[in-house]
Design a protein around this motif. Sequence first.
Motif, PDB file in Angstrom:
ATOM      1  N   UNK A 127     -38.986 -49.228 -26.112  1.00 45.04           N
ATOM      2  CA  UNK A 127     -37.543 -48.489 -25.308  1.00 45.04           C
ATOM      3  C   UNK A 127     -36.956 -49.632 -23.933  1.00 45.04           C
ATOM      4  N   UNK A 128     -37.154 -51.384 -24.190  1.00 50.23           N
ATOM      5  CA  UNK A 128     -36.711 -51.778 -23.156  1.00 50.23           C
ATOM      6  C   UNK A 128     -35.815 -52.145 -22.520  1.00 50.23           C
ATOM      7  N   UNK A 129     -35.107 -52.216 -23.148  1.00 55.77           N
ATOM      8  CA  UNK A 129     -33.352 -51.475 -22.524  1.00 55.77           C
ATOM      9  C   UNK A 129     -33.414 -50.964 -21.098  1.00 55.77           C
ATOM     10  N   UNK A 130     -34.252 -49.463 -21.109  1.00 56.27           N
ATOM     11  CA  UNK A 130     -34.414 -48.814 -20.395  1.00 56.27           C
ATOM     12  C   UNK A 130     -34.867 -50.148 -18.770  1.00 56.27           C
ATOM     13  N   UNK A 131     -35.461 -50.319 -19.455  1.00 63.93           N
ATOM     14  CA  UNK A 131     -36.078 -50.781 -17.833  1.00 63.93           C
ATOM     15  C   UNK A 131     -35.153 -51.672 -18.051  1.00 63.93           C
ATOM     16  N   UNK A 132     -34.164 -51.887 -18.220  1.00 64.85           N
ATOM     17  CA  UNK A 132     -33.360 -54.076 -17.584  1.00 64.85           C
ATOM     18  C   UNK A 132     -33.643 -54.790 -18.855  1.00 64.85           C
ATOM     19  N   UNK A 133     -34.872 -54.534 -20.362  1.00 67.32           N
ATOM     20  CA  UNK A 133     -35.203 -55.769 -20.684  1.00 67.32           C
ATOM     21  C   UNK A 133     -34.711 -55.447 -22.437  1.00 67.32           C
TER      22      UNK A 133
END
Length: 685
Positions: free
Chosen positions: A126-132
């Motif tokens: 889920x990193x993209x949900x944290x902009x990563x």
Amino acid sequence: MSVITTHREGEVLVVVSDNPPVNALGAAVRDGLVAAMKEAAGDDGVKAVVIRCDGRTFFAGADITEFGNPNPNPNAVDLNTVINTIEASAKPVVAAIHGTALGGGLEVALGCHYRVAVPSAKLGLPEVKLGLIPGAGGTQRLPRVVGVEAALPMVTSGDPIPAKLGATIGLIDEIVGEDSLEADAVAFARSVIGMESHPVSSARADKIAGTDPGAFDAFRQANARRLRGFDAPEAAIKAVEIATSHPFSEGLPMERALFEPLLAGTQSAALRHLFFAERAANKIDDIPKDTPILPIAKVGVIGAGTMGGGITMNFLSAGIPVTMVEREQAPLDRGVATIRKNYENTAAKGRIKPEQVEQAMGLLTPSLNLEDLADCDLVIEAVFELMEIKKDVFGKLDAICKPGAILATNTSYLDVNEIAASTSRPEAVLGLHFFSPANVMRMLEVVRGAKTGASALATSMKLAKTIGKVAVVAGVCHGFIGNRILAARQTQGEAMLMEGILPARVDKVLTDFGFPMGPFQMADLAGLDIGWTKETSDPTRVRDVLVERDRRGQKTGAGFYDYAADRTRTESEEVNALILEFADKAGTRRNDVTDEEILERLLYPMINEAGLILEEGIAQRASDIDVMYVHGYGWPSYTGGPMFWASTTGLGKVVAGLEKHADKWPDLKISTLLKDKAAKGEGFA
Ligand code: 3H9
């Protein structure tokens, strides 16, 4: 006691993490894992290793609180070292997964030679949900294990997949018993002892061999709309592309090179802010932790229209029976049919199973009789937005509903205290303001009346979680937090029309900023005739004239824009001409308006209104407003919401902008809080 402990099951060393609440991979966990791997390597009696977690979940990822915190634990090993150590183990390592293996957690599992999971487990990056993007090899190992086609949606959406799907795509080697994870994982580990070799994710090539290089651009194109504005998904696609074209030893540092600037960037700071803001929003500062939560086993909804039906679906989907009451048979039947159709459409898209349609419908009791709500634990009213009607309904509910039942209004503007005063139990009355479409939008504004009791509030916040909503508490004022702030934007939008600025231009400025739609597109969607009556229609207002011409928005095929039968939108020559005519007649037409002015005039008044709302104690905290605007009004999440955005823009700039355009809103009152913070150079955080 260490957060990582080990024990022996014969030849198998079982490594257990106990780092509540979610086994985040903080420094102590990372150090402990490396120490445990050393223990395994140094003990000839150990032939295999199982890694599992205590508590509610397998590792839920890196410890997010360490991000943005310069060098929090300089001496701790980093996550890549942990994973590389596991992967390099000559003795097979089995990840035993329950709960959620997320982010760094799934990366640890990918570093293990085998993965077993209970049926209810979920796996995701889920990193993209944290902009990563995953920063510990996830983008390099996952495609090697599951192939590019399965990996791309996982790394770009961040949505977790169920364990069973994981087994289908090769991410999970075996689904084990829900209640026998450790024993089954140990048995699995025993079964692989003595094998000549064990699969090493980073060394695999079978799943990525022959990947079509065109697959990445095709994926970009197919998902362009969903990913618009976000930096991280593009970096994630690039990283997966690298996995197919470079050896792992090169891919790992290349992944890191994509990860670092994202971590340092504003999008990730904004999204991480929202992560914690969402969790903070659910907490009510002045309510004791041990406040009794009332059991909500049955819900009543009054009104079977769009709103009532949507609200009802939330509970049906969560397995909670609902009695839905209407005054007449025909609208009741229509309401039930719409709910069924919505579920059937969802099933047709494969998002739920056909039997779930019947399960949900089986929980619905349609009724023409308010008396049928007598045994409900919670009743939500979604009737016509008129105080007299609401008061009448609440008076009746007070007489009908069992003692202790919570009585909620879905009003978006009206005074909840006045509504509560029409009952003998104001402590049980509050607002549950759902956003339309209520079965889709995640936002729930919980309106706390002056006399609303702690139990009713705490129960509502808990219930919001149960039905998958993000709840924010608001005090009583006209429009509460959400619509009061929105009104500030709408006022400026309408003022712009009188300056001859056309709707399409205004809307474009906001969609370029990242909103899914601008104020006029939104007005067309909601209906221009909300609150409009023939008697009060104002011929000097563009909007009223449009309604008089039966241009009521999308539903009549015409509003500020023209709409084709398939809802395709085009600019309306008629409306544009009308706007210019109004502006010319009033002598207020301008030709010098820049996009920057449009943006400032639309957004700065919202920040100002939010400042007033905070000053008045209508919102508990600035971050609640961010949560509400991102989930309720489409404010782009990668800017962190209005308050975070204003803080990164600089509150001084916001105040200066408000003052610069002060002549555009004569009764402007600049928030003292906003001015004070601006003067001190502070933000809202
Ligand atoms: C990552 O892994 C990067 C790597 O690729 C590379 C690194 C080099 N850290 O949500 P809840 C707290 S990025 C710290 O209410 P639930 C949370 O704030 C990470 N704290 O529980 C809350 O605290 P409080 C990728 C965390 O049962 C409490 O735990 N992973 C973390 O509804 C309970 O949380 C993710 O993005 C964390 N990682 O849901 C997963 N996670 O009680 C993020 C939670 O003080 N986490 N907390 O308010 C989640 O999605 C959910 O928490 C989860 C549980 C589904 C696990």
